[in-house]
Design a protein around this motif. Structure first.
Motif, short mmCIF file in Angstrom:
data_model
loop_
_atom_site.label_atom_id
_atom_site.label_comp_id
_atom_site.label_asym_id
_atom_site.label_seq_id
_atom_site.Cartn_x
_atom_site.Cartn_y
_atom_site.Cartn_z
N THR A 116 -13.18 13.42 3.10
CA THR A 116 -13.41 12.10 3.69
C THR A 116 -12.14 11.70 4.43
O THR A 116 -11.09 11.49 3.83
N ASP A 117 -12.25 11.68 5.76
CA ASP A 117 -11.08 11.47 6.61
C ASP A 117 -10.61 10.02 6.57
O ASP A 117 -11.42 9.10 6.45
N ASP A 118 -9.31 9.86 6.70
CA ASP A 118 -8.80 8.50 6.97
C ASP A 118 -8.09 8.54 8.32
O ASP A 118 -6.88 8.69 8.39
N GLY A 122 -8.07 3.20 6.43
CA GLY A 122 -8.86 2.71 5.29
C GLY A 122 -8.18 2.93 3.94
O GLY A 122 -8.62 2.37 2.94
N THR A 123 -7.11 3.74 3.93
CA THR A 123 -6.42 3.98 2.65
C THR A 123 -4.91 3.84 2.84
O THR A 123 -4.40 3.82 3.97
N HIS A 126 -2.78 6.35 5.13
CA HIS A 126 -2.77 6.36 6.59
C HIS A 126 -1.40 5.96 7.15
O HIS A 126 -0.79 5.01 6.68
N ALA A 143 -7.56 1.94 -1.55
CA ALA A 143 -8.23 1.53 -0.31
C ALA A 143 -7.54 0.28 0.23
O ALA A 143 -7.08 -0.56 -0.54
N HIS A 148 -12.84 2.06 2.46
CA HIS A 148 -12.94 3.49 2.77
C HIS A 148 -13.94 4.15 1.83
O HIS A 148 -14.04 3.77 0.65
N LYS A 172 -2.92 10.88 9.87
CA LYS A 172 -4.37 10.68 9.69
C LYS A 172 -4.95 11.83 8.86
O LYS A 172 -5.46 12.81 9.40
#
Ligand SMILES: CC(C)(COP(=O)(O)OP(=O)(O)OC[C@H]1O[C@@H](n2cnc3c(N)ncnc32)[C@H](O)[C@@H]1OP(=O)(O)O)[C@@H](O)C(=O)NCCC(=O)NCCS
Length: 181
Positions: A116-118, A122-123, A126, A143, A148, A172
């Protein structure tokens, strides 16, 4: 309303088009994720024998869907999961995930995993440099106010098993999560 699960081969052509739209809409803030490839992504779950997917259907409309990719002898990748924006936070994502877990278990799969990409902040990961000691950064992930999907998966019992720093550009990461079934 409790959705019905329909395997991709049993979807009508209109419902397959809807499945592509759901993917595009769910990831609208990340157009590089699917964008104009949403139809190809749906098609791959009909033509690639390592892939399978099923949709959540309400009143004949596709409101979400989940796929899996058989990558190891005893582990499947959960990919992708999308719920149409207007029906998010109504339990559909959790219902799709639980159904996939049941199907995986029946196929003697031990581990479901996902990335699950950030790429949007969202976290807490990042924007930061995850080296050195990438694994050490896993314990403190939270999060942000933007929210996220990793928090969704964590609620369902998935834990972070790895990070791919800079997977989507500097700062990222991709967040790898897994669950023993
Ligand atoms: C992530 C996604 C699949 C979740 O599906 P959903 O149907 O909205 O989620 P559910 O309603 O089943 O939520 C289940 C639980 O997770 C929580 N949850 C859902 N999304 C969450 C988020 N972004 N952050 C924190 N918690 C979340 C819900 O509050 C719910 O908690 P509860 O059991 O205490 O009520 C959906 O929001 C989506 O499609 N997002 C866009 C695409 C995406 O990010 N896909 C995953 C990429 S790997």
């Amino acid at each position: 309303m409790t959705p019905r699960f329909v395997d991709f081969p049993d979807l009508s052509p209109e419902q397959r088009t809807e499945a592509a739209r759901v993917l595009r809409d769910a990831f609208a803030d990340r157009p590089e994720a699917f964008g104009d490839q949403a139809e190809d992504e749906v098609e791959s779950f009909l033509s690639d024998e390592d892939r399978a997917a099923f949709a959540a259907v309400e009143d004949g409309r596709v409101v979400g869907w989940i796929g899996r990719v058989a990558t190891y002898s005893h582990a499947w990748e959960l990919h992708p999961l999308a719920v149409t924006p207007g029906r998010q936070r109504h339990g559909i994502g959790a219902a799709l995930t639980r159904e996939l877990e049941a199907r995986a278990k029946a196929a003697e799969v031990i581990t479901l995993y996902l990335g699950t990409d950030d790429e949007y902040g969202g976290t807490s990961l990042h924007g930061s440099d995850l080296y050195p000691d990438v694994a050490g950064k896993i314990a403190g992930v939270t999060a942000t106010a933007r929210g996220h999907a990793f928090a969704f998966y964590r609620r369902l019992g998935y834990e972070i098993v790895g990070l791919i720093p800079d997977a989507n550009g500097p700062g990222k990461p991709d967040i790898l999560m897994a669950k023993r079934l």
